[in-house]
Design a protein around this motif. Structure first.
Motif, short mmCIF file in Angstrom:
data_model
loop_
_atom_site.label_atom_id
_atom_site.label_comp_id
_atom_site.label_asym_id
_atom_site.label_seq_id
_atom_site.Cartn_x
_atom_site.Cartn_y
_atom_site.Cartn_z
N UNK A 65 0.81 -1.23 0.00
CA UNK A 65 0.00 0.00 0.00
C UNK A 65 0.84 1.28 0.00
N UNK A 66 1.90 1.33 0.78
CA UNK A 66 2.74 2.53 0.79
C UNK A 66 3.57 2.64 -0.48
N UNK A 67 4.07 1.51 -0.94
CA UNK A 67 5.01 1.53 -2.05
C UNK A 67 4.42 1.86 -3.40
N UNK A 68 3.17 1.52 -3.66
CA UNK A 68 2.70 1.74 -5.02
C UNK A 68 1.62 2.80 -5.16
N UNK A 69 1.32 3.52 -4.11
CA UNK A 69 0.35 4.61 -4.27
C UNK A 69 0.90 5.72 -5.16
N UNK A 70 2.22 5.88 -5.16
CA UNK A 70 2.81 6.94 -5.99
C UNK A 70 2.67 6.63 -7.47
N UNK A 71 2.41 5.37 -7.83
CA UNK A 71 2.34 5.00 -9.24
C UNK A 71 0.93 5.10 -9.81
N UNK A 72 -0.08 5.27 -9.03
CA UNK A 72 -1.47 5.52 -9.42
C UNK A 72 -1.78 5.13 -10.87
N UNK A 73 -1.94 3.85 -11.12
CA UNK A 73 -2.29 3.36 -12.45
C UNK A 73 -3.80 3.18 -12.48
N UNK A 74 -4.44 3.79 -13.46
CA UNK A 74 -5.90 3.72 -13.55
C UNK A 74 -6.29 2.62 -14.54
N UNK A 75 -6.42 1.40 -14.03
CA UNK A 75 -6.83 0.26 -14.84
C UNK A 75 -8.24 -0.11 -14.42
N UNK A 76 -9.13 -0.24 -15.39
CA UNK A 76 -10.54 -0.54 -15.10
C UNK A 76 -10.85 -2.03 -15.14
N UNK A 77 -9.99 -2.81 -15.81
CA UNK A 77 -10.22 -4.24 -15.91
C UNK A 77 -8.93 -4.93 -16.33
N UNK A 78 -8.75 -6.15 -15.85
CA UNK A 78 -7.60 -6.98 -16.25
C UNK A 78 -8.16 -8.22 -16.92
N UNK A 79 -7.65 -8.53 -18.10
CA UNK A 79 -8.02 -9.78 -18.78
C UNK A 79 -6.73 -10.57 -18.97
N UNK A 80 -6.72 -11.80 -18.46
CA UNK A 80 -5.48 -12.57 -18.46
C UNK A 80 -5.69 -14.01 -18.93
N UNK A 81 -4.67 -14.53 -19.59
CA UNK A 81 -4.64 -15.93 -19.97
C UNK A 81 -4.49 -16.76 -18.70
N UNK A 82 -5.01 -17.98 -18.70
CA UNK A 82 -4.87 -18.85 -17.53
C UNK A 82 -3.50 -19.52 -17.53
N UNK A 83 -3.13 -20.13 -18.64
CA UNK A 83 -1.88 -20.91 -18.71
C UNK A 83 -0.74 -20.06 -19.26
N UNK A 84 0.15 -19.67 -18.35
CA UNK A 84 1.34 -18.90 -18.75
C UNK A 84 2.52 -19.44 -17.95
N UNK A 85 3.72 -19.39 -18.54
CA UNK A 85 4.90 -19.82 -17.77
C UNK A 85 5.18 -18.85 -16.63
N UNK A 86 5.77 -19.35 -15.57
CA UNK A 86 6.08 -18.49 -14.43
C UNK A 86 4.88 -18.35 -13.53
N UNK A 87 4.07 -17.35 -13.77
CA UNK A 87 2.88 -17.09 -12.97
C UNK A 87 1.64 -17.33 -13.82
N UNK A 88 0.77 -18.23 -13.37
CA UNK A 88 -0.46 -18.49 -14.13
C UNK A 88 -1.45 -17.34 -13.94
N UNK A 89 -2.46 -17.32 -14.78
CA UNK A 89 -3.52 -16.32 -14.63
C UNK A 89 -4.25 -16.47 -13.32
N UNK A 90 -4.36 -17.71 -12.84
CA UNK A 90 -5.00 -17.96 -11.55
C UNK A 90 -4.18 -17.34 -10.41
N UNK A 91 -2.86 -17.50 -10.47
CA UNK A 91 -1.98 -16.90 -9.44
C UNK A 91 -2.05 -15.38 -9.50
N UNK A 92 -2.10 -14.83 -10.72
CA UNK A 92 -2.23 -13.38 -10.89
C UNK A 92 -3.55 -12.90 -10.27
#
Length: 155
Positions: A65-92
């Motif tokens: 909460x303290x670290x990323x308030x300065x970056x204020x990214x205005x994203x209204x929705x995230x659409x992600x693939x489920x199967x990805x190397x590293x971090x899956x969409x479920x983990x995201x």
């Protein structure tokens, strides 16, 4: 009120490790007048959102909460693939829903595999929708109610 909502394009973060699938979803979203940021991994999505993944991964949720308030990214929705190397969409999805500042952003999961247990698990974890690939324009049209709901809760 509706005029104010329509004057600013909705910002969608699209996450997919497949270049072709990423370009397809990006084109469908842009055709529907969305502002799109596309990244190729869950880690890059978290970085874009200000939830940096590094060696302090366990303490990330405590310091985020303290670290990323300065970056204020205005994203209204995230659409992600489920199967990805590293971090899956479920983990995201889980990391977003565990974050105090990101948990209200609607998340949609997409997959080329129709696995009911996977779909149910994502929806139970807080995903708004689960789309089967290839994503169609009719799927993209289903996003608008989630975007308007999210935008009105932030105003």
């Amino acid at each position: 009120m509706v005029v104010a909502l329509e004057s600013t394009p909705f910002h969608v973060l699209a996450v997919d490790d497949s270049f072709i699938d990423r370009k397809l979803i990006e084109r469908l979203l842009k055709t529907s007048s969305y502002h799109v940021t596309a990244v190729d991994s869950g880690t890059k999505a978290l970085e874009f959102l200000g939830l940096v993944q590094d060696h302090d991964q366990q303490t990330d949720s405590k310091i985020a909460p303290e670290n990323h308030h300065h970056q204020e990214v205005d994203v209204n929705l995230i659409i992600t693939d489920y199967s990805m190397p590293g971090m899956s969409g479920y983990e995201l999805l889980r990391k977003i829903k565990e974050s105090k500042s990101l948990k209200d952003i609607p998340v949609v999961i997409m997959s080329s595999e129709n696995v009911p247990s996977r779909i149910n698990r994502c929806l139970e974890e807080g995903a708004e929708e689960f789309f089967l690939k290839p994503v169609q324009l009719s799927d993209v049209r289903k996003l608008r109610p989630h975007l308007i709901k999210e935008k009105s809760t932030n105003n």
